[in-house]
Design an enzyme around this catalytic site. Sequence first.
Site, PDB file in Angstrom:
ATOM      1  N   HIS A   1      38.612  55.544  19.375  1.00  0.00           N
ATOM      2  CA  HIS A   1      38.542  54.149  19.882  1.00  0.00           C
ATOM      3  C   HIS A   1      38.158  53.256  18.700  1.00  0.00           C
ATOM      4  O   HIS A   1      37.006  53.255  18.263  1.00  0.00           O
ATOM      5  CB  HIS A   1      37.492  54.034  20.989  1.00  0.00           C
ATOM      6  CG  HIS A   1      37.366  52.662  21.567  1.00  0.00           C
ATOM      7  ND1 HIS A   1      37.338  52.425  22.916  1.00  0.00           N
ATOM      8  CD2 HIS A   1      37.279  51.447  20.995  1.00  0.00           C
ATOM      9  CE1 HIS A   1      37.225  51.130  23.139  1.00  0.00           C
ATOM     10  NE2 HIS A   1      37.181  50.505  21.968  1.00  0.00           N
TER      11      HIS A   1
ATOM     12  N   HIS B   1      38.876  49.312  16.618  1.00  0.00           N
ATOM     13  CA  HIS B   1      39.477  47.974  16.483  1.00  0.00           C
ATOM     14  C   HIS B   1      39.772  47.718  15.015  1.00  0.00           C
ATOM     15  O   HIS B   1      38.843  47.652  14.199  1.00  0.00           O
ATOM     16  CB  HIS B   1      38.529  46.893  17.008  1.00  0.00           C
ATOM     17  CG  HIS B   1      38.247  47.037  18.467  1.00  0.00           C
ATOM     18  ND1 HIS B   1      39.008  46.412  19.434  1.00  0.00           N
ATOM     19  CD2 HIS B   1      37.304  47.769  19.123  1.00  0.00           C
ATOM     20  CE1 HIS B   1      38.529  46.741  20.630  1.00  0.00           C
ATOM     21  NE2 HIS B   1      37.512  47.558  20.465  1.00  0.00           N
TER      22      HIS B   1
ATOM     23  N   LYS C   1      45.696  50.995  27.500  1.00  0.00           N
ATOM     24  CA  LYS C   1      44.320  50.516  27.626  1.00  0.00           C
ATOM     25  C   LYS C   1      44.177  49.565  28.796  1.00  0.00           C
ATOM     26  O   LYS C   1      44.919  48.586  28.901  1.00  0.00           O
ATOM     27  CB  LYS C   1      43.916  49.805  26.336  1.00  0.00           C
ATOM     28  CG  LYS C   1      42.543  49.169  26.377  1.00  0.00           C
ATOM     29  CD  LYS C   1      41.419  50.208  26.308  1.00  0.00           C
ATOM     30  CE  LYS C   1      40.062  49.566  26.571  1.00  0.00           C
ATOM     31  NZ  LYS C   1      39.109  49.809  25.522  1.00  0.00           N
TER      32      LYS C   1
ATOM     33  N   HIS D   1      38.176  50.376  29.854  1.00  0.00           N
ATOM     34  CA  HIS D   1      36.936  49.615  29.627  1.00  0.00           C
ATOM     35  C   HIS D   1      36.259  49.507  30.982  1.00  0.00           C
ATOM     36  O   HIS D   1      36.675  48.729  31.839  1.00  0.00           O
ATOM     37  CB  HIS D   1      37.238  48.224  29.042  1.00  0.00           C
ATOM     38  CG  HIS D   1      35.980  47.472  28.735  1.00  0.00           C
ATOM     39  ND1 HIS D   1      35.546  47.230  27.456  1.00  0.00           N
ATOM     40  CD2 HIS D   1      35.022  46.953  29.545  1.00  0.00           C
ATOM     41  CE1 HIS D   1      34.386  46.582  27.491  1.00  0.00           C
ATOM     42  NE2 HIS D   1      34.056  46.400  28.753  1.00  0.00           N
TER      43      HIS D   1
ATOM     44  N   HIS E   1      33.667  54.304  25.586  1.00  0.00           N
ATOM     45  CA  HIS E   1      32.307  53.862  25.208  1.00  0.00           C
ATOM     46  C   HIS E   1      31.337  53.876  26.376  1.00  0.00           C
ATOM     47  O   HIS E   1      30.807  52.838  26.768  1.00  0.00           O
ATOM     48  CB  HIS E   1      32.341  52.487  24.538  1.00  0.00           C
ATOM     49  CG  HIS E   1      33.252  51.456  25.152  1.00  0.00           C
ATOM     50  ND1 HIS E   1      33.221  51.111  26.480  1.00  0.00           N
ATOM     51  CD2 HIS E   1      34.228  50.693  24.616  1.00  0.00           C
ATOM     52  CE1 HIS E   1      34.118  50.191  26.722  1.00  0.00           C
ATOM     53  NE2 HIS E   1      34.750  49.924  25.603  1.00  0.00           N
TER      54      HIS E   1
ATOM     55  N   ASP F   1      34.376  52.580  18.554  1.00  0.00           N
ATOM     56  CA  ASP F   1      34.469  51.173  18.989  1.00  0.00           C
ATOM     57  C   ASP F   1      34.026  50.257  17.857  1.00  0.00           C
ATOM     58  O   ASP F   1      33.507  49.166  18.106  1.00  0.00           O
ATOM     59  CB  ASP F   1      33.646  50.926  20.264  1.00  0.00           C
ATOM     60  CG  ASP F   1      34.053  49.633  20.967  1.00  0.00           C
ATOM     61  OD1 ASP F   1      35.099  49.065  20.604  1.00  0.00           O
ATOM     62  OD2 ASP F   1      33.317  49.201  21.859  1.00  0.00           O
TER      63      ASP F   1
HETATM   64  O1  DOR Z   1      31.782  45.128  21.755  1.00  0.00           O
HETATM   65  C1  DOR Z   1      32.982  45.116  21.949  1.00  0.00           C
HETATM   66  N1  DOR Z   1      33.839  44.591  21.048  1.00  0.00           N
HETATM   67  N2  DOR Z   1      33.461  45.627  23.094  1.00  0.00           N
HETATM   68  C2  DOR Z   1      34.750  45.515  23.425  1.00  0.00           C
HETATM   69  O2  DOR Z   1      35.100  45.966  24.478  1.00  0.00           O
HETATM   70  C3  DOR Z   1      35.699  44.787  22.558  1.00  0.00           C
HETATM   71  C4  DOR Z   1      35.255  44.759  21.191  1.00  0.00           C
HETATM   72  C5  DOR Z   1      36.006  43.769  20.333  1.00  0.00           C
HETATM   73  O3  DOR Z   1      37.227  43.742  20.386  1.00  0.00           O
HETATM   74  O4  DOR Z   1      35.356  43.043  19.573  1.00  0.00           O
HETATM   75 ZN    ZN Z   2      36.560  48.542  21.983  1.00  0.00          ZN
END
Ligand code: DOR
Ligand code: ZN
Length: 347
Positions: free
Chosen positions: A14, A16, A100, A137, A175, A248
Amino acid sequence: MSTEITLTRPDDWHLHLRDRAMLQAVLPETARHFARAIIMPNLVPPVVKGADAAAYRERILKAIPEGMDFDPLMTLYLTEDTDAADVAAAHASGLVKAVKLYPAGATTNSHSGVRDFDKVRPVLEKMAEIGLPLCVHGEVTDPAVDIFDREAVFIDRVLDPVRRATPGLRVVMEHITTANGVDYVKSNATDLGATITTHHLIINRNHILVGGIKPHYYCLPVAKREAHRLALRAAAASGDVRFFLGTDSAPHTDENKESACGCAGCFTATNTMSILAHVFEEENALGRLEAFTSLNGPTFYRLPANGSKITLRKRENAIEYPKKIISGEGPVTVFDPGFPLFWSVVA
Ligand code: DOR
Ligand code: ZN
């Protein structure tokens, strides 16, 4: 006591990576240690169709620095208009490894997510048929539900009913932050796994709020009370095949975090492996670190584990790592576990 451990190269289930200048800045932080990652689709606009995922994958591949190997595993962002045939084709081609689900309004860039779960039934049924995992999520967005209860309520109100209505649907609870999440995963023998982040093994809600508000510890789902953190640590360190690492790691510029309305996300890509070795050593579970970071995830996703290895060494003195990553959009603060780290990846 062992001062060196060698593991199958880890994956991040997971992650970003964002796009453009931010992608360029943060991708090496993951690719340095991880072979693969499940790439979150919450860009602006989101990665909805197979063609969007193919184009995003190309942009990621272009951003990989010379000499690093990295395989981005793409996901699609589920909307109420998602076309089941497009999802199936993206899966059949090997491009997409998961879909997702963001409940609309639950977190960063989730407004195109799902409000009415009946509208996504055909897609979920197709996914069950073809074995494509749904990454969830897991928080309700009902304003009447306290933010610290939103994961537990989601399990009862949404996740369990959706799973019962869609036999065979393979789900990753992303998460997880609560003992309720741990217990729900453990109570299901098949078709259900969970990722656990690095930061939720370290912080509880006091770390965010006591002695002044700490925006760099704010993420969603928000860290809960200490008993939940301990349940997550026990699950991660147990070796149970249903729990695996999904950092995450979610970069936001300092300007966007240190704000009157700060963004959610902890950026942990840089020091995740050092922190995890520290945590697993504290749990007397260094021998199970590899299961969590490198073996359980591939088992769930029905992929082979990586062929290559990494080695971590424990040093006498605390290691140095960058406090910030400088991106073209501005500085991004690296997660501070609040204690010195002694383990580092040496090969
Ligand atoms: O803390 C987070 N940041 N939780 C999420 O679900 C998305 C993520 C983000 O894209 O910044
Ligand atoms: Zn995330």
